[in-house]
Scaffold this motif. Structure first.
Motif, PDB file in Angstrom:
ATOM      1  N   GLN A 594      26.283  50.345  77.505  1.00 35.82           N
ATOM      2  CA  GLN A 594      27.327  49.971  78.460  1.00 35.82           C
ATOM      3  C   GLN A 594      28.482  49.346  77.676  1.00 35.82           C
ATOM      4  OE1 GLN A 594      27.315  50.523  81.836  1.00 35.82           O
ATOM      5  NE2 GLN A 594      29.418  49.839  81.794  1.00 35.82           N
ATOM      6  N   PRO A 595      29.617  50.027  77.530  1.00 34.34           N
ATOM      7  CA  PRO A 595      30.729  49.505  76.703  1.00 34.34           C
ATOM      8  C   PRO A 595      31.228  48.161  77.215  1.00 34.34           C
ATOM      9  CG  PRO A 595      31.054  51.829  77.218  1.00 34.34           C
ATOM     10  CD  PRO A 595      29.912  51.372  78.072  1.00 34.34           C
ATOM     11  N   ARG A 596      31.612  47.319  76.266  1.00 29.83           N
ATOM     12  CA  ARG A 596      32.159  45.999  76.592  1.00 29.83           C
ATOM     13  C   ARG A 596      33.064  45.561  75.442  1.00 29.83           C
ATOM     14  NH1 ARG A 596      27.801  41.624  77.994  1.00 29.83           N
ATOM     15  NH2 ARG A 596      27.639  43.010  79.792  1.00 29.83           N
ATOM     16  N   ASP A 597      34.250  45.056  75.760  1.00 29.09           N
ATOM     17  CA  ASP A 597      35.207  44.647  74.728  1.00 29.09           C
ATOM     18  C   ASP A 597      34.739  43.353  74.063  1.00 29.09           C
ATOM     19  OD1 ASP A 597      36.863  46.781  75.143  1.00 29.09           O
ATOM     20  OD2 ASP A 597      38.148  45.737  76.587  1.00 29.09           O
ATOM     21  N   ILE A 598      34.593  43.418  72.742  1.00 31.99           N
ATOM     22  CA  ILE A 598      34.228  42.243  71.938  1.00 31.99           C
ATOM     23  C   ILE A 598      35.066  42.304  70.662  1.00 31.99           C
ATOM     24  CG2 ILE A 598      32.398  41.072  70.663  1.00 31.99           C
ATOM     25  CD1 ILE A 598      30.404  42.342  72.583  1.00 31.99           C
ATOM     26  N   PHE A 599      35.863  41.307  70.421  1.00 34.70           N
ATOM     27  CA  PHE A 599      36.772  41.345  69.279  1.00 34.70           C
ATOM     28  C   PHE A 599      36.273  40.444  68.153  1.00 34.70           C
ATOM     29  CE2 PHE A 599      39.294  42.541  72.964  1.00 34.70           C
ATOM     30  CZ  PHE A 599      39.934  43.681  72.495  1.00 34.70           C
ATOM     31  N   ILE A 600      36.226  41.032  66.971  1.00 24.05           N
ATOM     32  CA  ILE A 600      35.770  40.289  65.785  1.00 24.05           C
ATOM     33  C   ILE A 600      36.722  40.560  64.633  1.00 24.05           C
ATOM     34  CG2 ILE A 600      33.343  40.381  66.485  1.00 24.05           C
ATOM     35  CD1 ILE A 600      32.945  42.593  64.390  1.00 24.05           C
ATOM     36  N   GLU A 601      36.588  39.767  63.594  1.00 23.52           N
ATOM     37  CA  GLU A 601      37.341  39.981  62.353  1.00 23.52           C
ATOM     38  C   GLU A 601      36.319  40.191  61.249  1.00 23.52           C
ATOM     39  OE1 GLU A 601      41.047  38.021  59.812  1.00 23.52           O
ATOM     40  OE2 GLU A 601      40.243  37.001  61.568  1.00 23.52           O
ATOM     41  N   ALA A 602      36.198  41.442  60.786  1.00 25.74           N
ATOM     42  CA  ALA A 602      35.132  41.781  59.848  1.00 25.74           C
ATOM     43  C   ALA A 602      35.515  43.042  59.075  1.00 25.74           C
ATOM     44  CB  ALA A 602      33.813  41.987  60.603  1.00 25.74           C
ATOM     45  N   ASP A 603      34.603  43.437  58.152  1.00 28.70           N
ATOM     46  CA  ASP A 603      34.772  44.680  57.409  1.00 28.70           C
ATOM     47  C   ASP A 603      34.240  45.813  58.288  1.00 28.70           C
ATOM     48  OD1 ASP A 603      34.417  46.924  55.685  1.00 28.70           O
ATOM     49  OD2 ASP A 603      34.406  45.588  53.959  1.00 28.70           O
ATOM     50  N   LYS A 604      35.147  46.630  58.814  1.00 21.28           N
ATOM     51  CA  LYS A 604      34.783  47.629  59.813  1.00 21.28           C
ATOM     52  C   LYS A 604      33.758  48.622  59.279  1.00 21.28           C
ATOM     53  CE  LYS A 604      37.212  50.256  63.396  1.00 21.28           C
ATOM     54  NZ  LYS A 604      38.551  50.672  63.868  1.00 21.28           N
ATOM     55  N   SER A 605      33.969  49.086  58.046  1.00 19.92           N
ATOM     56  CA  SER A 605      33.060  50.092  57.495  1.00 19.92           C
ATOM     57  C   SER A 605      31.672  49.513  57.267  1.00 19.92           C
ATOM     58  CB  SER A 605      33.624  50.647  56.182  1.00 19.92           C
ATOM     59  OG  SER A 605      33.716  49.626  55.206  1.00 19.92           O
ATOM     60  N   ARG A 606      31.610  48.236  56.867  1.00 16.93           N
ATOM     61  CA  ARG A 606      30.310  47.617  56.609  1.00 16.93           C
ATOM     62  C   ARG A 606      29.546  47.367  57.914  1.00 16.93           C
ATOM     63  NH1 ARG A 606      28.328  48.428  51.631  1.00 16.93           N
ATOM     64  NH2 ARG A 606      29.844  47.872  50.000  1.00 16.93           N
ATOM     65  N   ILE A 607      30.255  46.952  58.965  1.00 20.98           N
ATOM     66  CA  ILE A 607      29.593  46.744  60.257  1.00 20.98           C
ATOM     67  C   ILE A 607      29.117  48.082  60.818  1.00 20.98           C
ATOM     68  CG2 ILE A 607      29.881  45.859  62.593  1.00 20.98           C
ATOM     69  CD1 ILE A 607      29.844  43.750  60.327  1.00 20.98           C
ATOM     70  N   THR A 608      29.918  49.138  60.623  1.00 21.57           N
ATOM     71  CA  THR A 608      29.490  50.490  61.017  1.00 21.57           C
ATOM     72  C   THR A 608      28.212  50.870  60.285  1.00 21.57           C
ATOM     73  OG1 THR A 608      31.796  51.125  61.420  1.00 21.57           O
ATOM     74  CG2 THR A 608      30.195  52.910  61.117  1.00 21.57           C
ATOM     75  N   GLN A 609      28.152  50.513  58.992  1.00 21.44           N
ATOM     76  CA  GLN A 609      26.969  50.798  58.180  1.00 21.44           C
ATOM     77  C   GLN A 609      25.728  50.115  58.760  1.00 21.44           C
ATOM     78  OE1 GLN A 609      27.543  49.690  54.085  1.00 21.44           O
ATOM     79  NE2 GLN A 609      25.440  50.124  53.499  1.00 21.44           N
ATOM     80  N   VAL A 610      25.875  48.862  59.197  1.00 15.33           N
ATOM     81  CA  VAL A 610      24.747  48.118  59.760  1.00 15.33           C
ATOM     82  C   VAL A 610      24.258  48.775  61.058  1.00 15.33           C
ATOM     83  CG1 VAL A 610      24.050  45.918  60.806  1.00 15.33           C
ATOM     84  CG2 VAL A 610      25.439  45.926  58.727  1.00 15.33           C
ATOM     85  N   ILE A 611      25.209  49.066  61.966  1.00 16.53           N
ATOM     86  CA  ILE A 611      24.834  49.648  63.263  1.00 16.53           C
ATOM     87  C   ILE A 611      24.203  51.022  63.075  1.00 16.53           C
ATOM     88  CG2 ILE A 611      25.755  50.490  65.460  1.00 16.53           C
ATOM     89  CD1 ILE A 611      27.891  48.271  65.234  1.00 16.53           C
ATOM     90  N   SER A 612      24.784  51.839  62.205  1.00 18.12           N
ATOM     91  CA  SER A 612      24.256  53.186  61.971  1.00 18.12           C
ATOM     92  C   SER A 612      22.857  53.129  61.388  1.00 18.12           C
ATOM     93  CB  SER A 612      25.197  53.955  61.037  1.00 18.12           C
ATOM     94  OG  SER A 612      26.465  54.115  61.637  1.00 18.12           O
ATOM     95  N   ASN A 613      22.638  52.214  60.461  1.00 18.63           N
ATOM     96  CA  ASN A 613      21.322  52.100  59.834  1.00 18.63           C
ATOM     97  C   ASN A 613      20.253  51.733  60.860  1.00 18.63           C
ATOM     98  OD1 ASN A 613      19.055  50.698  58.333  1.00 18.63           O
ATOM     99  ND2 ASN A 613      20.258  51.447  56.619  1.00 18.63           N
ATOM    100  N   ILE A 614      20.563  50.736  61.717  1.00 19.02           N
ATOM    101  CA  ILE A 614      19.586  50.320  62.729  1.00 19.02           C
ATOM    102  C   ILE A 614      19.360  51.436  63.749  1.00 19.02           C
ATOM    103  CG2 ILE A 614      19.096  48.629  64.534  1.00 19.02           C
ATOM    104  CD1 ILE A 614      20.725  46.597  62.949  1.00 19.02           C
ATOM    105  N   LEU A 615      20.446  52.133  64.137  1.00 16.18           N
ATOM    106  CA  LEU A 615      20.311  53.263  65.065  1.00 16.18           C
ATOM    107  C   LEU A 615      19.457  54.373  64.472  1.00 16.18           C
ATOM    108  CD1 LEU A 615      23.760  53.791  66.831  1.00 16.18           C
ATOM    109  CD2 LEU A 615      21.550  53.395  67.918  1.00 16.18           C
TER     110      LEU A 615
END
Length: 718
Positions: A594-615
């Motif tokens: 369920q999409p929800r707006d959450i704003f952070i300040e981070a390394d986008k590619s690294r956070i993508t790496q974390v989510i993809s790995n867990i998925l």
């Protein structure tokens, strides 16, 4: 009012204090050492003035800062009913002020009462600023009093210069001990007997009941105090004799030490006492006592020698630096087996080297004498010295002690029979003759053995430090080589991967009409296998490189402001697309988000790496479990804004759950019982999340189906 500064004496001091209290309008600020509360209460007029300030119709704020101790705790409690009280350690300033007047450097001890008074506005304001600074740094009296009353240990080292308070503190230290070790001059032994013997008799009674470990003395026994030594021995105190005692008298219990440099001749009062309960000092003095005790002579043997008229070893004080330096050189020349030398500082060693001590050491070594020296120096300095000396005298053994052990005393021990202690009067001087002060020579073997024992202890510490340094250097080199190897190996893995992926991609996209459909399908299948394994190699290489960066603390983050929802949505879409491309498992896995707006300040590619790995892990295990149960694996992805300023992402899979054996080390390197994978992915995820200031965790689901992996990230401040 005329502005003035005046030194006050005797009654003027008390009158000035009363004037400042009565003249105050809105505030009274008082600062004093640990003795000040009792001194204030000893003057009825001052106590009355303080109460007058409290009872005014117009509120006047009273703030007091004292060093609160066990001895003044009741006075402070009484003052707390009148004023705001705070505690500060080791405060020595005694002063008070109101809006317009200041009284400082207050001494209330009769008959030497003295203080400095001023009503100069700038000075009063300056002192007010000082008080406010101290007030802000101090702690509430209630907290300090609670620590004292509940027995919370408060470590402190302080100097006491009041004779009565010294007697009181030594009595307290003695009475509260479970073991008491004392090193005293002859006068100190008489002083202790005159003032504390009744307390010690109680301790000796406790010892007989097994409630105390006993009392030990080290002292200088001569014909003048031999009868006192007999009395103490008969009461049960253990005594050993040393003719050349350390330059200070001290007592050490199981919790505290007390020390003074005074000789206390004829049992006179101690005028200054160093008192500390800090473990480092207690252990240090206890170690010194044990070393002296080992080398001491039984008091009974010493008493027998005195009664039989047997002469003891001699001690000579040498006031002339020229004579002391000459004596040191003669001792080195007379050495037959061993020379031990502790220099007081690096400057002292340099001065002696210029004077020619190295030639004496060289002659001694050539005679077969073992020469060892210790210098207070850091690693760079000692390495330089060793390199310089090894060029001309490689047999000389040199060690270093911590620079914090620099002192004003140098030690020379020859053949463990003779010793020479040389004082450094001024370490800044270029010449040894100008720098040296008094010297003390002794041919007492116990004294020489005591100093040799101190040398041996320091030397062993030096050897241990060197071994640890060498071990650390080997480990550092080994670690560096390992990281370099991993780095090279990862790059070597990546080198063939890129052309494999590139060429395979071109072949897959090409339309070779010369190949029939069957051959083309077979070719596509083979190329797909190549592509899949090449990507697997690429992921492995990337993981190795990431681990290398994490281990070397060089994982750089390129932070930007973005919506975490976009990253999760893209990762979910990519995952669904990859499942569809493989044409396997699409009917077995469902991803719910369920999409929800959450704003952070981070390394986008690294956070993508974390989510993809867990998925990827969730899909892998959910698919495996769904095949077994012939059901549909549902993966729930949830993201929300936490109450503590953290974004929380959770991915709940429908797999078999985490093996209980793996769970405690789930996020460590190589933690895996899977049929595939290296066990690096979750370790990398953990490092990335923690580098962002977040946390990662996992638990098996309560319904027994699958596990949930969660991580948090700080929300953006924007």
């Amino acid at each position: 009012m005329n502005e003035r500064i005046k030194v006050l004496h005797r009654a003027e001091v008390i009158n000035a204090m009363l004037d400042i209290l009565y003249n105050s309008e809105h505030r009274i600020d008082i600062c004093g050492n640990s003795r000040f509360p009792s001194l204030i209460f000893s003057f009825e007029s001052i106590r009355g003035a303080i109460m007058n300030v409290k009872n005014r119709k117009k509120y006047t704020r009273q703030r007091y800062i004292f060093e609160i101790t066990q001895q003044n705790i009741q006075y402070c409690k009484d003052l707390m009913k009148i004023a705001e009280i705070r505690h500060m350690n080791e405060i020595e300033a005694n002063f008070l002020l109101n809006e317009n007047e200041y009284l400082g450097s207050i001494t209330l001890k009769e008959p030497h009462q003295q203080a400095v008074y001023t009503n100069v506005r700038e000075i009063v304001q300056q002192q007010q600023n000082i008080f406010d600074t101290l007030w802000n740094k101090s702690v509430l009296a209630e907290k300090k009093i609670k620590e004292i009353e509940e027995g919370t240990i408060h470590y402190e080292t302080r100097l006491i210069e009041d004779a009565q308070e010294i007697v009181k503190e030594i009595s307290r230290l003695t009475a509260s001990s479970t073991e008491l070790c004392t090193c005293l001059t002859a006068g100190g032994m008489q002083y202790s007997y005159n003032r504390f013997f009744d307390i010690k008799k109680k301790l000796l009674d406790k010892q007989k009941k097994g409630e105390h470990k006993g009392i030990r003395y080290i002292s200088n026994i001569d014909k003048h105090n031999v009868n006192l030594a007999k009395i103490l021995l008969n009461e049960g105190i253990e005594i050993r004799y040393l003719k050349n005692l350390p330059p200070m008298s001290f007592g050490v219990s199981d919790k505290e030490i007390a020390a003074t440099i005074e000789k206390m001749e004829d049992g006179e009062n101690v005028q200054s006492l160093l008192l500390s309960n800090e473990p480092a000092y207690v252990n240090h003095f206890y170690h010194i006592f044990e070393e002296l005790w080992k080398n001491g002579i039984s008091a009974k043997d010493r008493i027998r020698d005195i009664e039989e008229g047997v002469e003891s070893a001699s001690i000579e004080i040498i006031p002339n630096p020229s004579y002391s330096i000459k004596r040191a050189y003669n001792l080195v020349n007379s050495a037959q087996e061993e020379v031990l030398r502790i220099f007081s500082s690096m400057n002292a060693f340099r001065r002696q080297a210029r004077l020619g001590i190295m030639h004496l050491f060289k002659d001694a070594v050539e005679r077969g004498v073992r020469v060892r020296i210790l210098i207070p120096a850091d690693q760079r300095e000692i390495t330089q010295i060793v390199n310089e000396v090894n060029l001309v005298l490689p047999q000389l053994e040199i060690g270093s002690v911590d620079k914090s052990l620099e002192s004003t005393v140098g030690i020379l021990v020859v053949d463990r029979k003779e010793s020479l202690i040389i004082e450094t009067k001024d370490d800044t001087k270029h010449s040894s003759y100008d720098a040296a002060g008094l010297a003390s020579y002794s041919n007492s073997k116990p004294i020489a053995l005591a100093y040799a024992s101190i040398f041996d202890t320091l030397w062993k510490q030096t050897e241990l430090h060197q071994k640890l340094s060498n071990m650390y250097e080997r480990l550092r080199i080994q670690s560096k080589m390992q990281k370099e190897f991993i780095d090279v190996a990862a790059h070597e893995l990546r080198t063939p991967i890129q052309p494999i992926l590139g060429i395979t991609g071109i072949l897959l996209r090409s339309n070779n009409t010369s190949i029939d459909k069957t051959s083309a399908a077979k070719q596509d299948e083979l190329l797909d296998i190549i592509m899949r394994n090449a990507r697997r190699l690429q992921r492995l290489a990337d993981d190795i490189l990431d681990v290398t960066k994490i281990e070397s603390e060089s994982l750089n983050l390129k932070k930007e402001f973005f919506n975490l929802n976009d990253v999760i949505t893209n990762s979910v879409d990519d995952t669904i697309t990859n499942i569809a491309k493989k044409s396997q498992g699409t009917e077995l896995i469902k991803l719910l988000y369920q999409p929800r707006d959450i704003f952070i300040e981070a390394d986008k590619s690294r956070i993508t790496q974390v989510i993809s790995n867990i998925l990827d892990n969730a899909i892998k295990f959910s698919k495996a479990n769904a095949n077994k149960e012939e059901g549909v694996g549902i993966i729930n992805i949830n993201a929300e804004n936490g109450d503590d300023g953290q974004a929380i992402v959770s991915i709940k899979d429908a797999g078999i759950g985490v093996d209980p054996e793996i769970m405690p080390r789930l996020f460590e390197k190589f933690a895996s019982k899977s049929f595939q994978g290296t066990g690096l992915g979750l370790y990398i995820c953990k490092s990335i999340v923690e580098a962002h200031g977040g946390k990662i965790w996992a638990h098996n689901n309560t319904d027994g189906k699958g596990a949930t992996f969660s991580f948090s990230l700080p929300l953006a401040n924007k």
